[in-house]
Design an enzyme around this catalytic site. Structure first.
Site, PDB file in Angstrom:
ATOM      1  N   ASN A   9       0.848  -1.192   0.000  1.00 10.64           N
ATOM      2  CA  ASN A   9       0.000   0.000   0.000  1.00 10.64           C
ATOM      3  C   ASN A   9       0.891   1.253   0.000  1.00 10.64           C
ATOM      4  O   ASN A   9       1.569   1.556   0.982  1.00 10.64           O
ATOM      5  CB  ASN A   9      -0.902  -0.050   1.248  1.00 10.64           C
ATOM      6  N   LYS A  12       0.282   3.881   2.843  1.00  7.72           N
ATOM      7  CA  LYS A  12       0.859   3.524   4.147  1.00  7.72           C
ATOM      8  C   LYS A  12       2.371   3.752   4.127  1.00  7.72           C
ATOM      9  O   LYS A  12       2.923   4.305   5.074  1.00  7.72           O
ATOM     10  CB  LYS A  12       0.592   2.043   4.453  1.00  7.72           C
ATOM     11  N   ASP A  69      -1.598  -3.299  10.277  1.00  8.14           N
ATOM     12  CA  ASP A  69      -2.961  -3.625   9.841  1.00  8.14           C
ATOM     13  C   ASP A  69      -3.871  -2.592  10.481  1.00  8.14           C
ATOM     14  O   ASP A  69      -3.719  -2.261  11.667  1.00  8.14           O
ATOM     15  CB  ASP A  69      -3.381  -5.035  10.248  1.00  8.14           C
ATOM     16  N   SER A  70      -4.763  -2.064   9.700  1.00 10.18           N
ATOM     17  CA  SER A  70      -5.546  -0.937  10.186  1.00 10.18           C
ATOM     18  C   SER A  70      -6.941  -0.968   9.607  1.00 10.18           C
ATOM     19  O   SER A  70      -7.214  -1.713   8.666  1.00 10.18           O
ATOM     20  CB  SER A  70      -4.838   0.372   9.812  1.00 10.18           C
ATOM     21  N   PHE A 148      -6.198   8.987   1.996  1.00  6.31           N
ATOM     22  CA  PHE A 148      -6.639   7.830   1.205  1.00  6.31           C
ATOM     23  C   PHE A 148      -7.764   7.126   1.955  1.00  6.31           C
ATOM     24  O   PHE A 148      -8.150   7.526   3.053  1.00  6.31           O
ATOM     25  CB  PHE A 148      -5.462   6.865   0.945  1.00  6.31           C
ATOM     26  N   ASP A 151     -10.530   8.458   4.621  1.00 10.55           N
ATOM     27  CA  ASP A 151     -10.222   9.814   5.113  1.00 10.55           C
ATOM     28  C   ASP A 151     -11.280  10.860   4.743  1.00 10.55           C
ATOM     29  O   ASP A 151     -11.598  11.717   5.578  1.00 10.55           O
ATOM     30  CB  ASP A 151      -8.850  10.277   4.597  1.00 10.55           C
ATOM     31  N   HIS A 174      -4.291   7.337  13.876  1.00 12.53           N
ATOM     32  CA  HIS A 174      -4.054   6.018  14.457  1.00 12.53           C
ATOM     33  C   HIS A 174      -2.663   5.514  14.086  1.00 12.53           C
ATOM     34  O   HIS A 174      -1.927   5.018  14.920  1.00 12.53           O
ATOM     35  CB  HIS A 174      -5.140   5.060  13.948  1.00 12.53           C
ATOM     36  N   ARG A 175      -2.289   5.693  12.800  1.00 13.11           N
ATOM     37  CA  ARG A 175      -0.974   5.202  12.351  1.00 13.11           C
ATOM     38  C   ARG A 175       0.139   6.046  12.967  1.00 13.11           C
ATOM     39  O   ARG A 175       1.148   5.502  13.417  1.00 13.11           O
ATOM     40  CB  ARG A 175      -0.906   5.247  10.817  1.00 13.11           C
TER      41      ARG A 175
HETATM   42  P1  IMP Z   1      -5.216  -3.279   5.508  1.00 10.67           P
HETATM   43  O1  IMP Z   1      -4.530  -2.803   6.770  1.00 10.67           O
HETATM   44  O2  IMP Z   1      -4.251  -3.527   4.402  1.00 10.67           O
HETATM   45  O3  IMP Z   1      -6.146  -4.424   5.790  1.00 10.67           O
HETATM   46  O4  IMP Z   1      -6.092  -2.092   4.951  1.00 10.67           O
HETATM   47  C1  IMP Z   1      -6.778  -1.276   5.814  1.00 10.67           C
HETATM   48  C2  IMP Z   1      -7.836  -0.472   5.089  1.00 10.67           C
HETATM   49  O5  IMP Z   1      -8.403   0.397   6.066  1.00 10.67           O
HETATM   50  C3  IMP Z   1      -7.281   0.437   3.998  1.00 10.67           C
HETATM   51  O6  IMP Z   1      -7.327  -0.143   2.731  1.00 10.67           O
HETATM   52  C4  IMP Z   1      -8.227   1.629   4.085  1.00 10.67           C
HETATM   53  O7  IMP Z   1      -9.416   1.364   3.375  1.00 10.67           O
HETATM   54  C5  IMP Z   1      -8.544   1.675   5.572  1.00 10.67           C
HETATM   55  N1  IMP Z   1      -7.579   2.565   6.257  1.00 10.67           N
HETATM   56  C6  IMP Z   1      -6.520   2.221   7.029  1.00 10.67           C
HETATM   57  N2  IMP Z   1      -5.858   3.291   7.440  1.00 10.67           N
HETATM   58  C7  IMP Z   1      -6.487   4.350   6.896  1.00 10.67           C
HETATM   59  C8  IMP Z   1      -6.236   5.750   6.939  1.00 10.67           C
HETATM   60  O8  IMP Z   1      -5.263   6.256   7.521  1.00 10.67           O
HETATM   61  N3  IMP Z   1      -7.125   6.510   6.268  1.00 10.67           N
HETATM   62  C9  IMP Z   1      -8.194   6.015   5.595  1.00 10.67           C
HETATM   63  N4  IMP Z   1      -8.447   4.716   5.487  1.00 10.67           N
HETATM   64  C10 IMP Z   1      -7.602   3.893   6.150  1.00 10.67           C
END
Ligand code: IMP
Length: 186
Positions: A9, A12, A69-70, A148, A151, A174-175
């Site tokens: 990603n 990220k 993972d978020s 992204f 947001d 959060h990140r």
């Molecule tokens: P994963 O961690 O690859 O499973 O993806 C997490 C998903 O959560 C992302 O594709 C976004 O759709 C959403 N996400 C995670 N962090 C953010 C952020 O900082 N802003 C907006 N969406 C987020």
């Protein structure tokens, strides 16, 4: 210190670099490290999925790895989309699905949070976890061009994260919060 980020990603990767590069960390993407894989996110928690992603790269390269993972938890939707945030709808339709599911829901019931779990695996293969959260609420329409994912619909105060600069988002996200915890154990 060189550290591999287990992600494909680009957003990220950018956010990790924005925060860690000024602190002297050299964040290398898994692609740059030659690891062309996408681990299956079969876990039921952010921690489990972060661990799966970090371990997949560690097992390949045996160097220090971090993985994030978020996702978004919406209280009115009982925590959905949660760990399914990346798979909640087709790309380009995820914000719309959340907005549709909250149609007619009043502001005080639109509370939500982003969560981020980071797994760090050191050279010897020991895993450690840190996490971060960002409280806010879901707006009524998409606003802003930055950031992204979700947001444009996630409000902190009166602005969405997509209406904030990268520095403003990283200071409260959060990140950002999880990465600042991470630097305490690196
Ligand atoms: P994963 O961690 O690859 O499973 O993806 C997490 C998903 O959560 C992302 O594709 C976004 O759709 C959403 N996400 C995670 N962090 C953010 C952020 O900082 N802003 C907006 N969406 C987020």
């Amino acid at each position: 210190m060189k550290i591999i980020l287990a992600t494909n990603n680009k957003n990220k990767l950018r956010e990790f670099r924005e925060i860690l590069s000024p602190m002297g960390y050299d964040v290398i993407s898994q692609a740059e490290a030659g690891a062309d894989i996408e681990a299956d996110e079969t876990g039921t928690t952010f921690e489990e999925n972060a661990c799966i992603k970090a371990k997949a790269i560690y097992d390949l390269l045996h160097v220090p790895v971090i993985a994030d993972d978020s996702g978004l938890e919406v209280d009115h939707l009982n925590g959905a989309p949660g760990v399914y945030s990346a798979r909640y709808a087709e790309p380009g339709h995820r914000c719309e699905r959340v907005l549709r599911e909250l149609e007619g829901v009043p502001d005080d019931e639109r509370t939500a949070r982003f969560r981020c779990a980071i797994c760090f695996i050191d050279e010897e293969g020991n895993a450690q976890f840190v996490s971060g959260a960002c409280e806010g609420r879901i707006g009524h329409e998409k606003r802003g061009e930055n950031g992204f994912g979700y947001d444009p619909i996630f409000l902190v105060g009166e602005r969405t994260l997509a209406e904030m600069s990268a520095d403003e988002k990283n200071a409260i996200s959060h990140r950002g919060n999880a990465i600042r915890e991470l630097t305490k154990i690196l």
